[in-house]
Design a protein around this motif. Structure first.
Motif, PDB file in Angstrom:
ATOM      1  N   TYR A 523       0.835  -1.203   0.000  1.00  0.00           N
ATOM      2  CA  TYR A 523       0.000   0.000   0.000  1.00  0.00           C
ATOM      3  C   TYR A 523       0.872   1.256   0.000  1.00  0.00           C
ATOM      4  CZ  TYR A 523      -2.997   3.636   2.076  1.00  0.00           C
ATOM      5  OH  TYR A 523      -3.654   4.801   2.351  1.00  0.00           O
ATOM      6  N   LEU A 524       1.890   1.284   0.840  1.00  0.00           N
ATOM      7  CA  LEU A 524       2.774   2.441   0.924  1.00  0.00           C
ATOM      8  C   LEU A 524       3.460   2.681  -0.414  1.00  0.00           C
ATOM      9  CD1 LEU A 524       4.289   4.654   2.467  1.00  0.00           C
ATOM     10  CD2 LEU A 524       5.870   2.895   3.281  1.00  0.00           C
ATOM     11  N   LYS A 525       3.946   1.614  -1.036  1.00  0.00           N
ATOM     12  CA  LYS A 525       4.628   1.738  -2.316  1.00  0.00           C
ATOM     13  C   LYS A 525       3.693   2.316  -3.378  1.00  0.00           C
ATOM     14  CE  LYS A 525       7.062  -1.786  -3.403  1.00  0.00           C
ATOM     15  NZ  LYS A 525       7.431  -3.165  -3.846  1.00  0.00           N
ATOM     16  N   ARG A 526       2.455   1.814  -3.423  1.00  0.00           N
ATOM     17  CA  ARG A 526       1.508   2.272  -4.444  1.00  0.00           C
ATOM     18  C   ARG A 526       1.062   3.717  -4.196  1.00  0.00           C
ATOM     19  NH1 ARG A 526      -3.315  -0.653  -4.500  1.00  0.00           N
ATOM     20  NH2 ARG A 526      -2.904  -1.554  -2.443  1.00  0.00           N
ATOM     21  N   MET A 527       0.875   4.092  -2.936  1.00  0.00           N
ATOM     22  CA  MET A 527       0.462   5.467  -2.631  1.00  0.00           C
ATOM     23  C   MET A 527       1.567   6.463  -2.980  1.00  0.00           C
ATOM     24  SD  MET A 527      -2.694   5.757  -1.477  1.00  0.00           S
ATOM     25  CE  MET A 527      -2.869   7.117  -0.319  1.00  0.00           C
ATOM     26  N   HIS A 579       6.452  -0.905  20.568  1.00  0.00           N
ATOM     27  CA  HIS A 579       7.616  -1.218  21.399  1.00  0.00           C
ATOM     28  C   HIS A 579       8.907  -1.286  20.600  1.00  0.00           C
ATOM     29  CE1 HIS A 579       5.465  -1.756  25.173  1.00  0.00           C
ATOM     30  NE2 HIS A 579       4.503  -2.320  24.470  1.00  0.00           N
ATOM     31  N   GLY A 580       8.898  -0.751  19.379  1.00  0.00           N
ATOM     32  CA  GLY A 580      10.154  -0.500  18.696  1.00  0.00           C
ATOM     33  C   GLY A 580      10.519  -1.373  17.522  1.00  0.00           C
ATOM     34  N   GLN A 581       9.728  -2.408  17.191  1.00  0.00           N
ATOM     35  CA  GLN A 581      10.108  -3.279  16.089  1.00  0.00           C
ATOM     36  C   GLN A 581       9.678  -2.674  14.759  1.00  0.00           C
ATOM     37  OE1 GLN A 581       7.974  -3.983  18.619  1.00  0.00           O
ATOM     38  NE2 GLN A 581       8.125  -6.123  19.248  1.00  0.00           N
ATOM     39  N   PRO A 582      10.611  -2.474  13.823  1.00  0.00           N
ATOM     40  CA  PRO A 582      10.222  -1.983  12.499  1.00  0.00           C
ATOM     41  C   PRO A 582       9.412  -3.039  11.747  1.00  0.00           C
ATOM     42  CG  PRO A 582      12.568  -1.665  12.899  1.00  0.00           C
ATOM     43  CD  PRO A 582      12.068  -2.572  13.972  1.00  0.00           C
ATOM     44  N   LYS A 583       8.489  -2.558  10.911  1.00  0.00           N
ATOM     45  CA  LYS A 583       7.693  -3.443  10.075  1.00  0.00           C
ATOM     46  C   LYS A 583       8.283  -3.456   8.656  1.00  0.00           C
ATOM     47  CE  LYS A 583       3.524  -1.986  12.605  1.00  0.00           C
ATOM     48  NZ  LYS A 583       2.161  -1.415  12.469  1.00  0.00           N
ATOM     49  N   PRO A 584       7.879  -4.405   7.820  1.00  0.00           N
ATOM     50  CA  PRO A 584       8.392  -4.405   6.443  1.00  0.00           C
ATOM     51  C   PRO A 584       8.148  -3.096   5.701  1.00  0.00           C
ATOM     52  CG  PRO A 584       7.353  -6.494   6.928  1.00  0.00           C
ATOM     53  CD  PRO A 584       7.097  -5.618   8.116  1.00  0.00           C
ATOM     54  N   ALA A 585       7.063  -2.386   6.029  1.00  0.00           N
ATOM     55  CA  ALA A 585       6.800  -1.105   5.371  1.00  0.00           C
ATOM     56  C   ALA A 585       7.896  -0.085   5.670  1.00  0.00           C
ATOM     57  CB  ALA A 585       5.438  -0.565   5.809  1.00  0.00           C
ATOM     58  N   TRP A 586       8.577  -0.248   6.787  1.00  0.00           N
ATOM     59  CA  TRP A 586       9.705   0.645   7.111  1.00  0.00           C
ATOM     60  C   TRP A 586      10.758   0.561   6.019  1.00  0.00           C
ATOM     61  CZ3 TRP A 586      14.843   1.146   7.716  1.00  0.00           C
ATOM     62  CH2 TRP A 586      15.344   2.145   8.551  1.00  0.00           C
ATOM     63  N   ARG A 587      11.034  -0.656   5.576  1.00  0.00           N
ATOM     64  CA  ARG A 587      12.040  -0.869   4.543  1.00  0.00           C
ATOM     65  C   ARG A 587      11.612  -0.207   3.231  1.00  0.00           C
ATOM     66  NH1 ARG A 587      13.005  -5.798   5.635  1.00  0.00           N
ATOM     67  NH2 ARG A 587      11.239  -6.669   4.501  1.00  0.00           N
ATOM     68  N   VAL A 588      10.317  -0.321   2.894  1.00  0.00           N
ATOM     69  CA  VAL A 588       9.793   0.325   1.695  1.00  0.00           C
ATOM     70  C   VAL A 588       9.927   1.842   1.798  1.00  0.00           C
ATOM     71  CG1 VAL A 588       7.707   0.734   0.330  1.00  0.00           C
ATOM     72  CG2 VAL A 588       8.210  -1.565   1.194  1.00  0.00           C
ATOM     73  N   ALA A 589       9.540   2.389   2.946  1.00  0.00           N
ATOM     74  CA  ALA A 589       9.638   3.838   3.137  1.00  0.00           C
ATOM     75  C   ALA A 589      11.081   4.303   3.019  1.00  0.00           C
ATOM     76  CB  ALA A 589       9.056   4.226   4.493  1.00  0.00           C
ATOM     77  N   SER A 590      11.998   3.585   3.646  1.00  0.00           N
ATOM     78  CA  SER A 590      13.403   3.967   3.609  1.00  0.00           C
ATOM     79  C   SER A 590      13.921   4.007   2.174  1.00  0.00           C
ATOM     80  CB  SER A 590      14.231   2.983   4.443  1.00  0.00           C
ATOM     81  OG  SER A 590      15.599   3.301   4.388  1.00  0.00           O
TER      82      SER A 590
END
Length: 680
Positions: A523-527, A579-590
């Motif tokens: 979703y993040l990638k497409r937006m 509590h601090g764990q990055p999600k896969p969307a973090w990698r896409v955003a980065s």
């Protein structure tokens, strides 16, 4: 620390002030009142605490409604020189603060998101004093807020000396002439603040300003003559200061700041106040329907933040602030946003890190609280205090006067009246920053002339996440690009930014299923791709990190609840879990943020990381240890980065050249001194 020992520590700090004066300090120094407090929750026992502090640190359903509590501090302040008196500065108390000193009420403050100062008239110098702050964060249905109802003294408290003349809300507002290539000249600061005569006799104060360039070391000095002030009178100080030497602009790529020292003296030449600021010289304007920073169009990519740390809520310490900035830098964000004034220490770090801020006053879903003139005056007061606190920060990109009021304000005259008054007020307080309103946008929304009064518009839209309503569906991402084009056609003079979009993610699963990590990443990638094809000046994801929200939140507003979706008090749209764990969307955003240059056509920023520290492949869990180690390494990296920024090589001093025509000057120059105009 036991209470008695804490009181001794505070008293020792306070008693150090006269020693500083004896060593030749210009004026008495302010004193932080962070230790030695006790706190008693309603029905509980007193316990020692350190400020900042939150009354109920765990966001449980039973605590959302709020409670009351009492903070106490016993301290012995020193005596001040004749003509000086102490005041108390509170950076934030959520929600209502009743402040008493030695049994005398100093004041009641009801705005939970802005700072306030109270004269400490009942203070006894050289003797024991007791400060009592009763805090009430019990919450009714209004105002609506999209975050947890935290309560407490959530930011620092300071004992502030006030001289016979006080210069408050001082800011050096930048003016800079920049071409499309980004070359800038004619650097100026607009010195702006309010002078108050506290003494019992009339006086004519003067304000001396010394500004030092960050690299060349070029110095500009000014003497500003104030008006004759009667006892108790206040007047506005505004003077234009043309800088010597070449302009050295602040930008995200090079966040350099000028050093300013401002001395306020009374009519007898006696020093009343000394202010030191780090001021950034930059230009932010809207031209042709686009945001320009230092003359160049920008492409924003970033994530919003809420001040919410597990166990402390908004009571951020220095490590929390460093972590927030580090996480924004790590994801390559060039902008952030919040629904209220950010912590001043956090804004300082964002200035130094070169991260822009879409600054917003907390006028959030408040149409029902704008119906009467008094209610609108209260909202304008919140906006005013927000801008006065944020305007000295060069990271401030835009002032947004509200979030998601009625989307057709011309049909709701009280809301329209507030928006128009807010736009005027913002420009009066800071004419160097564009003014915006953030709109809950949806299909079938008609044109509204009210928005033509703003420089920029924030578009909050969750196409592809919330399905919307039958008469205004928002079910697909494909709707976003043509929708933003339509807004640009309707409001061609206003810059557009997608200020809110996001998707909840709490579980593994396929990208075709909402609520999964894979769906959020896709979703993040497409937006972002849709925004890239639009005339908008960027996108700000909601949010960088998860935060506490109202109880039983399921993240599926306007949708049919599903039994497989967690219902808790955590807003799960964040790129990083609570509590601090990055999600896969973090990698896409980065990756996406890093490959989108701030200035279109410029080389991309540093290559994105292959994976964020401790990023899970499908769900957080085993990465906790890696995350902790990465956090330590990240903090070390951040410190090195800051050190290198401060110690950057200084080039040879630039030649001093005239940056203005004499015919353009509205003040009189005498060497490096400027006798500037004063506006009462």
């Amino acid at each position: 620390m036991r209470p008695v020992a804490a009181v001794i520590a505070v008293s020792a700090a306070l008693l150090a002030v006269p020693a500083a004066l004896a060593r030749g300090a210009e004026t008495p120094a302010p004193v932080q009142l962070d230790r030695g407090w006790t706190f008693q929750l309603a029905g509980g026992r007193p316990q020692p605490v350190t400020l900042p502090h939150v009354m109920q640190p765990r966001p449980t359903p039973g605590s959302f409604a709020g409670t009351t509590g009492t903070y106490r501090l016993r301290f012995t302040p020193p005596r001040l020189p004749d003509g000086f008196a102490w005041a108390l500065r509170f950076e934030q108390v959520r929600r209502v603060a009743r402040v008493a000193l030695n049994g005398a009420l100093l004041g009641v403050h009801k705005d939970p998101y802005v700072p306030f100062t109270l004269a400490a008239g009942s203070l006894r110098p050289g003797q024991p004093n007791e400060l009592v702050v009763d805090v009430d964060n019990r919450k009714g249905p209004e105002p609506r807020e999209g975050w947890w109802n935290w309560g407490g003294i959530t930011r620092p408290v300071t004992l502030v000396p006030q001289g016979p003349v006080v210069l408050r809300d001082l800011a050096l507002l930048p003016r800079l002439a920049c071409g499309r290539s980004g070359r800038c000249r004619d650097g100026q600061f607009l010195v702006d603040g309010w002078l108050t005569n506290r003494s019992a006799v009339a006086t004519r104060p003067t304000v001396r300003v010394r500004v030092t360039a960050p690299r060349s070391g070029a110095v500009t000095k000014a003497v500003i003559a104030g008006p004759q002030l009667a006892p108790g009178q206040t007047a506005r100080l505004r003077a234009r200061l043309h800088l010597n030497g070449r302009a050295e602009p602040w930008s995200p790529a090079d966040p350099v700041r000028y050093r300013a020292v401002v001395q306020t003296r009374d009519g007898h030449g006696r020093m009343a106040q000394v202010d030191r600021q780090r001021a950034g010289l930059r230009s932010v304007i809207v031209r042709g329907g686009h945001l320009l920073l230092n003359g160049r169009r920008i492409e924003l990519r970033g994530a919003s933040i809420q001040e919410d740390v597990p166990g402390r809520g908004p009571a951020l310490d220095d490590a929390d602030i460093a972590q927030i900035v580090h996480q924004l830098k790590a994801v390559h964000a060039n902008v952030t946003r919040s629904h209220y004034l950010l912590n001043d220490r956090l804004l300082d770090r964002l200035d130094a890190a070169g991260i822009l801020v879409w600054t917003q006053a907390p006028i959030f879903h408040r149409d029902v609280l704008l119906r009467t003139p008094r209610q609108r005056a209260n909202a304008l007061a919140t906006l005013r205090t927000t801008i006065l606190a944020a305007r000295r920060h060069p990271s401030t990109l835009v002032y947004s006067v509200a979030n998601e009021l009625n989307a057709v304000p011309s049909r709701l005259p009280p809301t329209q009246a507030y928006l128009l008054a807010a736009a005027r007020e913002a420009r009066s307080l800071d004419p160097t920053v564009p003014v915006a309103a953030d709109v809950l946008a949806y299909p079938s929304l008609p044109f509204d002339p009210t928005y033509r009064s703003f420089d920029a518009l924030g578009i909050n839209s969750y196409f592809g996440w919330y399905p919307g309503k039958p008469d205004r569906p928002t079910g697909t991402v494909h709707q976003l690009t043509p929708y933003l084009r339509m807004w640009h056609d309707r409001y061609p003079g206003q810059a557009l930014v997608l200020t809110e979009f996001g998707a909840e993610a709490t579980k593994p699963g396929p990208a075709s299923e909402k609520q999964t990590y894979a769906f959020q990443a896709d979703y993040l990638k497409r937006m972002l791709a849709a925004v890239g094809r639009s005339p908008a000046d960027g996108a700000i994801y909601w949010t960088l990190r998860e935060f506490a929200v109202k109880p039983f939140w399921d993240g599926l507003e306007n949708a049919t609840p599903r039994p497989d979706v967690a219902i808790d008090s955590i807003h799960n749209k964040g790129l990083i879990a609570y509590h601090g764990q990055p999600k896969p969307a973090w990698r896409v955003a980065s990756r996406q943020f890093a490959t989108t240059p701030l200035f279109p056509g410029a080389p991309p920023r540093a290559a994105a990381r292959r994976a964020p520290p401790g990023a899970p492949s499908d769900l957080p869990g085993a990465a906790l240890l890696a995350l902790a180690l990465a956090g330590l390494l990240g903090a070390a990296w951040f410190n090195v980065w800051c050190f290198r920024a401060v110690r950057a090589a200084r080039p040879e001093p630039a030649p001093v050249v005239p940056l203005w025509r004499e015919a353009d000057r509205d003040d009189v120059a005498v060497g490096h001194d400027v006798v500037a105009a004063f506006e009462a």
